[in-house]
Design a protein around this motif. Sequence first.
Motif, PDB file in Angstrom:
ATOM      1  N   ARG A  15       0.828  -1.208   0.000  1.00  0.00           N
ATOM      2  CA  ARG A  15       0.000   0.000   0.000  1.00  0.00           C
ATOM      3  C   ARG A  15       0.864   1.260   0.000  1.00  0.00           C
ATOM      4  O   ARG A  15       0.548   2.240  -0.668  1.00  0.00           O
ATOM      5  CB  ARG A  15      -0.913  -0.058   1.233  1.00  0.00           C
ATOM      6  N   VAL A 265      -7.363  -5.123   2.158  1.00  0.00           N
ATOM      7  CA  VAL A 265      -6.134  -4.625   2.779  1.00  0.00           C
ATOM      8  C   VAL A 265      -5.712  -5.630   3.840  1.00  0.00           C
ATOM      9  O   VAL A 265      -6.529  -6.064   4.659  1.00  0.00           O
ATOM     10  CB  VAL A 265      -6.353  -3.240   3.407  1.00  0.00           C
ATOM     11  N   MET A 285      -2.272  -4.595  -0.343  1.00  0.00           N
ATOM     12  CA  MET A 285      -3.624  -4.439  -0.861  1.00  0.00           C
ATOM     13  C   MET A 285      -3.748  -5.110  -2.216  1.00  0.00           C
ATOM     14  O   MET A 285      -2.771  -5.254  -2.960  1.00  0.00           O
ATOM     15  CB  MET A 285      -4.017  -2.968  -0.948  1.00  0.00           C
TER      16      MET A 285
END
Length: 307
Positions: A15, A265, A285
Amino acid sequence: MTAYDVPEVGPFRPRTEDRLELGEGPRLLADGTLVLVDILAGRLLGAPAEGDRPFEEMARLDVPLGAVAPLDGGVSGAPGRTGWLAAAGTAFVVLDSSGQVVRRVGEPEGAGPGLRMNDAVCDRAGRMWAGTMAYDGTPGAGALHLLDTDGSVRTVLGGLTIPNGPAFSPDGRTMYLADSAVGTVDAFTVGLTDATLSDRRPLFRVDPAVGSPDGMTVDTEGRLWSAIWGAGQIRCYAPDGTLLLAVPVPAVQPSSICLTGEHVVVTTAAVGLEEPGPLDGAVLMARCDATAPAACPASSVFAGQGL
């Protein structure tokens, strides 16, 4: 779509460049913010759920921070963004919007040195359920506790080792709880008004030689998602415990899961690894077609109105 359909999950990527010691407790808030904790470092981090903005440090405590829930109503003297109800150290505490501890709400009976809060979540009534565990993983030293909206704290389940979750079905009538040390996830029937637990039943088990069920979430279709610590994998189960999907994760120790509406996530951890890989400790993610509601807020009474 039914609860037994198999969701689609794309390939994972980090992420951001952030790397955590023990990432946990990712939660999607109603305003589109993603928050999570780095437990042992006592850090609360947040960023927009979508996009690649780095995480902002929203709080740093001098005790482990197991999980947070946004306060429904905010904290007096902290206009704008709400504060937080947190499971931190060995107690339930209130943080203001700047991340400062402003109130100690309660502590489970028997809490003390050698124990700490682990995972925690609020239910639809704004009550917080939190697990405690021994730092050294002493078998049976953990428990599940409930902070009720009248300010009382009671132990609802003892004899656990590393409790993770809980997670609730969309209607709030079923609670799922993992004991990671023994590899089990059990389901319970929840009394919606009095928060009693009954009809404990096994849902699934992971062989500890393979991995451990860790943090969990439930999607809008009632499917249970579990991070499998040590196995580099997340799994999705039907409400009856049928395994629907197992997805590899490019980190050895996935710790918990959040669904944002566009992505899944996954928090991970580097703690305990002699030679962490490049994505151990990353927040990962992947595109995902499963959705889940925003995290339930803590009752406004914890903001100081009534306690």
